[in-house]
Design an enzyme around this catalytic site. Structure first.
Site, PDB file in Angstrom:
ATOM      1  N   LYS A  64       0.854  -1.077  -0.084  1.00 15.57           N
ATOM      2  CA  LYS A  64       0.061  -0.159  -0.073  1.00 15.57           C
ATOM      3  C   LYS A  64       0.700   1.214  -0.026  1.00 15.57           C
ATOM      4  CE  LYS A  64      -2.620  -2.676  -0.565  1.00 15.57           C
ATOM      5  NZ  LYS A  64      -2.476  -4.186  -0.465  1.00 15.57           N
ATOM      6  N   GLY A 196      -0.574 -14.685 -13.279  1.00 15.18           N
ATOM      7  CA  GLY A 196      -1.457 -14.508 -12.475  1.00 15.18           C
ATOM      8  C   GLY A 196      -2.102 -12.945 -12.333  1.00 15.18           C
ATOM      9  N   ALA A 197      -3.460 -12.866 -12.811  1.00 18.46           N
ATOM     10  CA  ALA A 197      -4.117 -11.538 -12.639  1.00 18.46           C
ATOM     11  C   ALA A 197      -4.990 -11.366 -11.566  1.00 18.46           C
ATOM     12  CB  ALA A 197      -5.281 -11.416 -13.767  1.00 18.46           C
ATOM     13  N   VAL A 199      -5.206 -10.630  -7.067  1.00 21.05           N
ATOM     14  CA  VAL A 199      -4.767  -9.337  -6.244  1.00 21.05           C
ATOM     15  C   VAL A 199      -3.785  -8.783  -6.185  1.00 21.05           C
ATOM     16  CG1 VAL A 199      -5.699  -8.163  -4.061  1.00 21.05           C
ATOM     17  CG2 VAL A 199      -6.617 -10.447  -4.671  1.00 21.05           C
ATOM     18  N   GLU A 219      -2.704 -14.621 -17.578  1.00 22.74           N
ATOM     19  CA  GLU A 219      -3.776 -15.291 -16.335  1.00 22.74           C
ATOM     20  C   GLU A 219      -4.450 -16.748 -16.898  1.00 22.74           C
ATOM     21  OE1 GLU A 219      -5.152 -14.782 -13.178  1.00 22.74           O
ATOM     22  OE2 GLU A 219      -6.457 -16.649 -13.610  1.00 22.74           O
ATOM     23  N   SER A 288       2.485 -14.578  -9.258  1.00 21.97           N
ATOM     24  CA  SER A 288       1.421 -14.296  -8.132  1.00 21.97           C
ATOM     25  C   SER A 288       0.247 -15.180  -8.571  1.00 21.97           C
ATOM     26  CB  SER A 288       1.203 -12.717  -8.108  1.00 21.97           C
ATOM     27  OG  SER A 288       0.852 -12.273  -9.363  1.00 21.97           O
ATOM     28  N   VAL A 289       0.435 -16.511  -8.199  1.00 15.39           N
ATOM     29  CA  VAL A 289      -0.569 -17.387  -8.604  1.00 15.39           C
ATOM     30  C   VAL A 289      -1.363 -18.030  -7.161  1.00 15.39           C
ATOM     31  CG1 VAL A 289       0.277 -17.997 -10.780  1.00 15.39           C
ATOM     32  CG2 VAL A 289       1.148 -19.179  -8.741  1.00 15.39           C
ATOM     33  N   ASP A 331      -4.644 -17.220   7.831  1.00 17.86           N
ATOM     34  CA  ASP A 331      -4.224 -17.804   6.402  1.00 17.86           C
ATOM     35  C   ASP A 331      -4.288 -19.422   6.483  1.00 17.86           C
ATOM     36  OD1 ASP A 331      -4.450 -15.178   5.294  1.00 17.86           O
ATOM     37  OD2 ASP A 331      -2.444 -15.302   4.326  1.00 17.86           O
ATOM     38  N   HIS A 463     -22.776  16.373   2.381  1.00 17.89           N
ATOM     39  CA  HIS A 463     -22.613  16.875   1.126  1.00 17.89           C
ATOM     40  C   HIS A 463     -21.578  17.853   0.999  1.00 17.89           C
ATOM     41  CE1 HIS A 463     -23.859  17.860  -2.857  1.00 17.89           C
ATOM     42  NE2 HIS A 463     -23.527  19.259  -2.513  1.00 17.89           N
TER      43      HIS A 463
END
Ligand code: FAD
Ligand code: NAI
Length: 484
Positions: A64, A196-197, A199, A219, A288-289, A331, A463
């Site tokens: 990030k 790999g498409a 994240v 991908e 990245s798979v 994970d 607003h």
């Protein structure tokens, strides 16, 4: 004379792994008055033990940081002119950008060490392994200072995941990289390949594209972002492959990956969906798979812990392993591999151990992809509702009609809300656009509280703000949008 046997350290809770799942579990357990230790083996490139796991060291936080820096670079180069700001002589100092990222990582991981001290969590430095169970668990810790065995009434396994390898492809984190290498390229690659498409491919592909790489993403699956709502993935496809010029090729079959070390090139041979053999040459490749759980060396066999075919620890909805007072979170268990999902499981398990009623609502876990525009969702997609035969109504409102979005020069994308056709209860919210990562929080709260679309439609939203699009999407569900 024989050495006196030392009494092993004994704790109410020993957590193995200090990623977001483990360190949060440890802190919550300590807050609840349980004596707690956390075993962590992670070492920085400088050889120092570190807390924070994948997320803080080589995942969420550094990615990030680079996404933000690279987005700023792109803004200065291409998005300032529309505001009447002319820039000249813009230069990229990649070393400084990477240094900023590293400093954020150090600050965050150091922060956890501080939190451990504050909460009196003992940090056991080394590799943890289950030795035996019974009334008391015995955990071996293998660190720089040798072997230690500690005892625990309860053990929480939180050993996380690692990148999945492709057969026949060696990741050297120089030319062929996983997330770790891809967060630290010392120069911007001219031609970057990504396999790999998902994240990581999209986020890190975006970082390096913005910094100047030509990015090709290969991908296997013929659909793009199949987990997202189709309306969102179609919009994302249009933007990523259009204006952003990411070359994303779907439905390909990777035949080989060869490294030419002399020329510092990676050659990927693959087949396109019609069977045509293709070859692409890159100066760097990211693989990245997906990721696999770290459960191979936990001592599962010592205690009879069940590991499923995907390598996950088998657990129930409360992350109980089936063995007494042994839990697994993050994970290494079923469900999305997301930091906040692991954190919530950590809190739940600590509270259950302390005799409370911990709970995770797996139906209200948000997903965010930090591309530009951002993609975020919670709950069911329209295709899931169709497959499950649930009658629903849809409301959708574009950012293009929102004054704040125009002021921010972020007119792309929309928010789409799905609600039960009979009860009006919100079933899913899908956003693509600026600030989607923040906007989705309102939808998560709404779903946690069982809100209807009418509830959102009647809540006063500031607003001008991007959040008005959330309200308008709820109004659109009842065909009464006020601004579009
Ligand atoms: P981990 O963070 O993997 O931590 C596990 C820890 O256990 C590690 O520190 C490891 O060293 C330690 N360990 C393993 N075995 C042992 C052992 N035997 N003894 C002692 N210690 C051990 N998720 C999000 O929600 N948002 C994001 O933006 C996001 N971005 C990501 C970006 C990238 C590039 C990557 C790779 C992942 C990203 N993720 C993101 C996913 C997120 O990082 C993981 O879901 C999260 O880190 C999982 O937490 P965990 O605690 O289960 O495991
Ligand atoms: P992923 O599961 O998101 O995507 C992997 C992609 O690789 C899939 O699209 C898959 O079809 C494809 N693939 C698999 N085998 C292939 C092959 N042989 N050839 C070509 N393509 C192939 O996994 P990714 O991107 O590695 O990320 C791992 C996990 O980390 C994510 O699933 C997510 O849980 C987490 N993460 C979360 C982030 C966030 O929340 N913003 C950011 C980055 C990672």
């Amino acid at each position: 004379m024989a050495a006196e046997p030392t009494t092993p350290q004994s704790f109410d809770v020993v957590v193995i792994g200090a990623g977001p799942a483990g360190y949060i579990a440890a802190i919550r357990a300590a807050q609840l008055g349980l004596t707690t230790a956390c075993v962590e083996q992670w070492k920085t490139p400088q050889g120092e033990y570190a807390l924070g796991g994948t997320c803080l060291n080589v995942g969420c936080i550094p990615s990030k940081a680079l996404l933000e820096s690279s987005e700023n670079y792109e803004r200065v180069l291409h998005k300032f002119a529309v505001h009447g700001i002319t820039t000249k002589g813009v230069e990229l100092d990649l070393a400084k950008m990477l240094d900023r990222k590293d400093k954020i990582v150090q600050k965050m991981t150091g922060g956890i060490a501080g939190l451990f001290k504050k909460n009196k969590v003992t940090w056991l430095k080394g590799r943890g392994k289950l030795l035996s169970g019974g009334t008391t668990w015995k955990v071996e810790v293998a660190g720089d200072k040798g072997l230690e065995v500690v005892e625990a009434k309860n053990v929480i396994l939180a050993t996380g995941s690692r990148p999945r390898q492709l057969a026949g492809v060696t990741v050297d984190n120089d030319l062929v990289c996983d997330n770790e290498g891809a967060l630290s390229f010392k120069a911007v690659p001219e031609n970057l390949g990504v396999i790999g498409a998902g994240v990581i491919g999209l986020e890190l592909g975006s970082v390096w594209r913005r910094l100047g790489s030509k990015v090709t993403i290969l991908e296997a699956v013929p659909e793009f972002l199949a987990a997202a709502d189709q309306a969102v993935s179609q919009e994302a496809w249009r933007m990523f492959t259009g204006e952003q010029q990411l070359d994303i090729q779907l439905g390909v079959n990777i035949a080989s990956v060869k490294v030419d070390a002399k020329k510092r090139r990676v050659v990927v041979e693959y087949k396109s969906p019609d069977g045509t053999a293709k070859k692409a040459e890159f100066d760097r490749l990211i693989v990245s798979v997906g990721r696999v759980p770290n459960t191979g060396d936990l001592g599962a066999e010592n205690v009879g812990l069940k590991i499923d075919a995907r390598g996950c620890v088998e657990v129930d909805k409360n992350c109980r392993s089936g063995l007494p007072r042994l839990y697994a979170i993050g994970d290494i268990v079923r469900g999305p591999m997301l930091a906040h999902k692991g954190e919530d499981e950590g809190v739940m398990v600590a509270e259950i151990i302390a005799g409370q009623h911990g709970h995770v609502n797996y139906d209200a876990i948000p997903w965010v992809i930090y591309t530009a525009p951002e993609i975020a969702w919670v709950g069911k997609t329209e295709q899931q509702l169709k497959a499950e035969g649930i009658a629903y109504r849809t409301g959708r409102f574009p950012f293009a009609y929102n004054g704040r979005a125009l002021g921010r020069d972020e007119p792309e994308g929309f928010i789409k809300m799905l609600a039960d056709a009979t009860t009006d209860r919100i079933l899913g919210v899908h956003a693509i656009g600026g600030q989607a990562s923040e906007l989705i929080a309102e939808a998560v709260v709404a779903m946690e509280f069982g809100a209807s679309s009418e509830d959102i439609a009647r809540i006063c939203h500031a607003h001008p703000s991007m959040s008005e699009v959330m309200r308008e999407s709820a109004l659109a569900l009842d065909k009464r949008s006020l601004n579009g």
